[in-house]
Design an enzyme around this catalytic site. Structure first.
Site, PDB file in Angstrom:
ATOM      1  CD  GLN A   1     -21.634 -15.655  -4.316  1.00  0.00           C
ATOM      2  OE1 GLN A   1     -20.422 -15.793  -4.212  1.00  0.00           O
ATOM      3  NE2 GLN A   1     -22.172 -14.519  -4.646  1.00  0.00           N
ATOM      4  CG  PHE A   2     -28.244 -19.629  -3.572  1.00  0.00           C
ATOM      5  CD1 PHE A   2     -29.344 -19.072  -4.207  1.00  0.00           C
ATOM      6  CD2 PHE A   2     -27.928 -19.200  -2.293  1.00  0.00           C
ATOM      7  CE1 PHE A   2     -30.105 -18.093  -3.575  1.00  0.00           C
ATOM      8  CE2 PHE A   2     -28.673 -18.238  -1.659  1.00  0.00           C
ATOM      9  CZ  PHE A   2     -29.773 -17.676  -2.301  1.00  0.00           C
ATOM     10  CB  THR A   3     -26.457 -15.284  -5.437  1.00  0.00           C
ATOM     11  OG1 THR A   3     -25.082 -15.162  -5.071  1.00  0.00           O
ATOM     12  CG2 THR A   3     -27.344 -15.287  -4.198  1.00  0.00           C
TER      13      THR A   3
END
Length: 148
Positions: A78-80
């Site tokens: 999850q890059f967010t």
């Protein structure tokens, strides 16, 4: 490196309505990397996740780790987790690690967890996933290698 750890009664990942991974009792990990993250951060958070005592013992106290309960892990990239939100209304993701390196580190992290003897299921890096979970407790812990 950031990991959001949630103790779950169950969790799953779907892509296009097709379930690709599922666990029962265990941990859901949302995993993100920033520029500069590498093996040092992976090793540190592997140790933390493998040994965190968030499962109840016979007295109802959180004294057991996932190894002691035989639970499983569902790891989801999850890059967010590296969204910058100070300015404006649209998050910026410039702190997130480049996808090619982040994907490599994500798989290295999952392999490191497996080398600890843990059962690890995965999402699909870069995919649009639907994550379903039943948070048990609820228990949610945020790890950030800049603060540990």
């Amino acid at each position: 490196m950031r990991v959001i750890l949630q103790r779950v009664a169950q969790a799953s990942v779907k892509i296009d309505e097709k379930k690709i991974s599922e666990i029962k009792n265990g941990l859901l990990l949302l995993v993100g990397f920033k520029d500069g993250d590498g093996q040092k951060e992976i090793d540190h958070l592997t140790h933390k996740v493998a040994n965190v005592r968030v499962f109840s013992d016979e007295d109802g106290k959180m004294n057991l780790n996932i190894k002691q309960t035989g639970g499983a892990i569902l790891s989801v990239s999850q890059f967010t987790l590296y969204a910058a939100t100070r300015k404006g209304n649209r998050p910026s993701f410039t702190e997130a690690q480049a996808p090619e390196l982040a994907e490599k580190n994500y798989h290295l992290f999952d392999m490191a967890l497996k080398s600890e003897g843990l059962k690890v299921s995965e999402g699909v890096f870069g995919a649009n996933m639907q994550v379903e979970l039943v948070n048990d407790g609820p228990v949610t812990i945020i790890y950030d290698t800049e603060n540990d």
